[in-house]
Write a protein that holds these residues in place. Structure first.
Motif, PDB file in Angstrom:
ATOM      1  N   LEU A 167       0.811  -1.207   0.000  1.00 54.44           N
ATOM      2  CA  LEU A 167       0.000   0.000   0.000  1.00 54.44           C
ATOM      3  C   LEU A 167       0.851   1.266   0.000  1.00 54.44           C
ATOM      4  CD1 LEU A 167      -2.674  -1.012   2.675  1.00 54.44           C
ATOM      5  CD2 LEU A 167      -2.859  -1.168   0.184  1.00 54.44           C
ATOM      6  N   ALA A 168       2.094   1.160   0.401  1.00 59.34           N
ATOM      7  CA  ALA A 168       2.964   2.322   0.527  1.00 59.34           C
ATOM      8  C   ALA A 168       3.196   2.987  -0.826  1.00 59.34           C
ATOM      9  CB  ALA A 168       4.304   1.917   1.131  1.00 59.34           C
TER      10      ALA A 168
ATOM     11  N   ALA B  73       8.771   3.286   2.295  1.00 64.07           N
ATOM     12  CA  ALA B  73       7.712   3.444   3.292  1.00 64.07           C
ATOM     13  C   ALA B  73       6.931   2.146   3.506  1.00 64.07           C
ATOM     14  CB  ALA B  73       6.756   4.557   2.866  1.00 64.07           C
ATOM     15  N   SER B  74       7.301   1.102   2.787  1.00 56.54           N
ATOM     16  CA  SER B  74       6.567  -0.153   2.849  1.00 56.54           C
ATOM     17  C   SER B  74       6.855  -0.937   4.117  1.00 56.54           C
ATOM     18  CB  SER B  74       6.919  -1.013   1.628  1.00 56.54           C
ATOM     19  OG  SER B  74       6.272  -2.255   1.706  1.00 56.54           O
TER      20      SER B  74
ATOM     21  N   THR C 288      11.116  12.799   3.285  1.00 56.82           N
ATOM     22  CA  THR C 288      10.164  12.181   2.363  1.00 56.82           C
ATOM     23  C   THR C 288       9.667  10.855   2.922  1.00 56.82           C
ATOM     24  OG1 THR C 288      11.244  13.242   0.480  1.00 56.82           O
ATOM     25  CG2 THR C 288       9.841  11.333   0.005  1.00 56.82           C
ATOM     26  N   ARG C 289      10.588  10.038   3.433  1.00 64.21           N
ATOM     27  CA  ARG C 289      10.197   8.739   3.988  1.00 64.21           C
ATOM     28  C   ARG C 289       9.297   8.921   5.206  1.00 64.21           C
ATOM     29  NH1 ARG C 289      12.218   4.954   7.976  1.00 64.21           N
ATOM     30  NH2 ARG C 289      11.444   2.890   7.431  1.00 64.21           N
TER      31      ARG C 289
ATOM     32  N   GLU D 194       3.607   8.156   7.031  1.00 67.71           N
ATOM     33  CA  GLU D 194       2.327   8.651   7.539  1.00 67.71           C
ATOM     34  C   GLU D 194       1.223   8.458   6.497  1.00 67.71           C
ATOM     35  OE1 GLU D 194       3.041  12.702   8.654  1.00 67.71           O
ATOM     36  OE2 GLU D 194       4.245  12.149  10.382  1.00 67.71           O
ATOM     37  N   VAL D 195       1.553   8.730   5.241  1.00 65.88           N
ATOM     38  CA  VAL D 195       0.588   8.525   4.160  1.00 65.88           C
ATOM     39  C   VAL D 195       0.206   7.048   4.090  1.00 65.88           C
ATOM     40  CG1 VAL D 195       0.293   8.570   1.642  1.00 65.88           C
ATOM     41  CG2 VAL D 195       1.349  10.522   2.805  1.00 65.88           C
ATOM     42  N   ARG D 196       1.200   6.176   4.146  1.00 62.79           N
ATOM     43  CA  ARG D 196       0.958   4.731   4.101  1.00 62.79           C
ATOM     44  C   ARG D 196       0.068   4.293   5.255  1.00 62.79           C
ATOM     45  NH1 ARG D 196       0.609   0.729   7.154  1.00 62.79           N
ATOM     46  NH2 ARG D 196       0.903  -1.281   6.253  1.00 62.79           N
ATOM     47  N   ASP D 197       0.341   4.797   6.450  1.00 62.66           N
ATOM     48  CA  ASP D 197      -0.461   4.429   7.613  1.00 62.66           C
ATOM     49  C   ASP D 197      -1.913   4.907   7.483  1.00 62.66           C
ATOM     50  OD1 ASP D 197       1.812   3.279   8.645  1.00 62.66           O
ATOM     51  OD2 ASP D 197       2.216   4.884  10.087  1.00 62.66           O
ATOM     52  N   ALA D 198      -2.100   6.115   6.928  1.00 60.38           N
ATOM     53  CA  ALA D 198      -3.457   6.645   6.733  1.00 60.38           C
ATOM     54  C   ALA D 198      -4.208   5.811   5.693  1.00 60.38           C
ATOM     55  CB  ALA D 198      -3.398   8.110   6.310  1.00 60.38           C
TER      56      ALA D 198
END
Length: 131
Positions: free
Chosen positions: A62-63, A68-69, A87-88, A93-97
């Motif tokens: 999903l990352a 970020a995976s 960036t990471r 945070e984007v990945r977690d959301a």
């Protein structure tokens, strides 16, 4: 469900739908039965299939970036220090959301939401007045 009915109901070309269903069968999301009374069905109840699991099976992690995976981490070539990379940090945070939303959404809940929107649209159309 018969592939012909599904293709017609959803306005999807039958050949394209056949390819999709074969891919979904390959990852275990659907099962098929040949012959009379045959067709395709989900391998689990729709309330037990999350969008996150479907996306992971079809698309992978999903990352938005490999660094970020959670499951397929890979350091970016241009990154000097992954621990302090801004960036990471943001992409995690984007990945977690994304994961939080997609883990809560099931096929059943999406179907309910679509039905609610359709019903609201029908109700609002009934209240239209033309002058």
């Amino acid at each position: 469900m018969l592939i012909t009915k599904l293709a017609k109901d959803e306005a999807i070309p039958k050949k394209f739908l056949e390819q999709i269903l074969l891919a979904l069968k390959g990852i275990g999301l659907v099962e098929s039965k040949k012959g009379k009374g045959g067709g395709y069905r989900l391998s689990k109840a729709p309330d037990r299939i999350t969008l996150a699991s479907v996306i992971r099976q079809i698309e992978g992690p999903l990352a938005p970036l490999p660094c970020a995976s959670e499951t397929q981490f890979r350091k970016c070539d241009e990154c000097a220090d992954i621990e302090t990379c801004g960036t990471r940090i943001v992409m995690r945070e984007v990945r977690d959301a994304i994961a939080g939303i997609l883990e809560e959404a099931t096929l059943a809940s999406v179907c309910r939401r679509v039905a609610e929107v359709k019903e609201a649209r029908r109700a609002s159309a009934a209240l239209m007045y033309e002058i």
